[in-house]
Enzyme design. Structure first.
Site, PDB file in Angstrom:
ATOM      1  N   GLU A  80       6.014  -5.756  -9.184  1.00  0.00           N
ATOM      2  CA  GLU A  80       6.592  -6.428  -8.022  1.00  0.00           C
ATOM      3  C   GLU A  80       7.816  -7.256  -8.401  1.00  0.00           C
ATOM      4  O   GLU A  80       7.826  -7.927  -9.433  1.00  0.00           O
ATOM      5  CB  GLU A  80       5.545  -7.326  -7.365  1.00  0.00           C
ATOM      6  CG  GLU A  80       4.335  -6.586  -6.814  1.00  0.00           C
ATOM      7  CD  GLU A  80       4.682  -5.670  -5.644  1.00  0.00           C
ATOM      8  OE1 GLU A  80       5.747  -5.867  -5.023  1.00  0.00           O
ATOM      9  OE2 GLU A  80       3.871  -4.770  -5.350  1.00  0.00           O
ATOM     10  N   CYS A 142      -2.583 -10.746  -3.558  1.00  0.00           N
ATOM     11  CA  CYS A 142      -1.721 -10.351  -4.679  1.00  0.00           C
ATOM     12  C   CYS A 142      -0.450 -11.186  -4.692  1.00  0.00           C
ATOM     13  O   CYS A 142      -0.055 -11.741  -5.721  1.00  0.00           O
ATOM     14  CB  CYS A 142      -1.406  -8.857  -4.586  1.00  0.00           C
ATOM     15  SG  CYS A 142      -2.851  -7.802  -4.769  1.00  0.00           S
ATOM     16  N   HIS A 166       1.081  -3.840  -9.250  1.00  0.00           N
ATOM     17  CA  HIS A 166       0.124  -3.126  -8.407  1.00  0.00           C
ATOM     18  C   HIS A 166      -0.176  -1.761  -9.017  1.00  0.00           C
ATOM     19  O   HIS A 166       0.728  -1.090  -9.533  1.00  0.00           O
ATOM     20  CB  HIS A 166       0.681  -2.931  -6.995  1.00  0.00           C
ATOM     21  CG  HIS A 166       0.308  -4.018  -6.049  1.00  0.00           C
ATOM     22  ND1 HIS A 166       1.235  -4.835  -5.432  1.00  0.00           N
ATOM     23  CD2 HIS A 166      -0.911  -4.425  -5.589  1.00  0.00           C
ATOM     24  CE1 HIS A 166       0.616  -5.698  -4.642  1.00  0.00           C
ATOM     25  NE2 HIS A 166      -0.690  -5.471  -4.722  1.00  0.00           N
TER      26      HIS A 166
END
Length: 203
Positions: A80, A142, A166
């Site tokens: 991310e 998350c 992820h």
């Protein structure tokens, strides 16, 4: 030897298996690229996960942090790029349903990852593992955990590379869950191992 805090999550929502748990448990205690891995599993609870993470950061004082999360439906490993200061989403495992809630009242609107995610993606591809950078960690747990670790590093003036990755569903979960893309457990673990090696080599 440096210490890497590696976190995963317990099962949540309709996902009765969370492959991040097994990866963290199996890598816990291993040495990768000069890092001793300390693994921890976090609650899928807006009121607990961040506190748990901060407690681990204070107790372990890691040199780097990589948090893992399941993105059921994605078919690539996706580091991310950014975490935003918002809690919002479906009920967590305790039934909490925040709406447009700030994670840190005085925190920045967002924090960019401090992991070498472009190099991670390139190395994953070279290893034969599909990967791409994701530009949204969502607004669920998350994103919450990614934001908390980056906020901690920023406010404590710590040079502690931090970020979130992820992963797709495991085959075991896909068989149980239905029509979602899946990877073998060994490939998922190899992908995270590769990312840790990249981090070690990048410093």
């Amino acid at each position: 030897m440096k210490t890497l805090l590696l976190t995963g999550f317990e099962p949540f929502l309709s996902f009765t298996i969370n492959p991040t748990m097994r990866i963290v448990e199996e890598l816990n205690g291993q040495e990768v690229g000069g890092y001793k891995i300390h693994g921890e599993i976090l609650s899928v609870d807006f009121k607990k996960a961040g506190k748990q993470l901060l407690e681990h950061l204070e107790a372990i004082k890691p040199d780097a942090v990589i948090s893992l999360g399941l993105a059921g439906g994605r078919f690539k490993i996706t580091p991310e790029r950014i975490a935003i200061n918002v809690n919002d989403g479906e009920p967590d495992n305790s039934g909490n349903t925040p709406v447009d809630e700030a994670i840190q009242a005085e925190g920045a609107d967002g924090y960019m990852t401090t992991l070498p995610i472009r190099t991670m993606v390139n190395q994953l591809k070279e290893a034969g593992l599909p990967a791409e950078i994701s530009n949204t960690a969502g607004t669920y747990l998350c994103n919450h955990v990614m934001y908390q670790s980056l906020h901690y590093a920023k406010t404590q003036n710590k040079k502690m590379p931090s970020g979130f990755i992820h992963i797709p569903a495991s085959h075991e979960l896909a068989i149980q869950h239905g029509k979602i893309p899946s990877w073998s457990h060994e490939d998922l673990k190899r992908g995270i191992y590769t990312c840790i090696q990249v981090l070690a080599e990048h410093e």
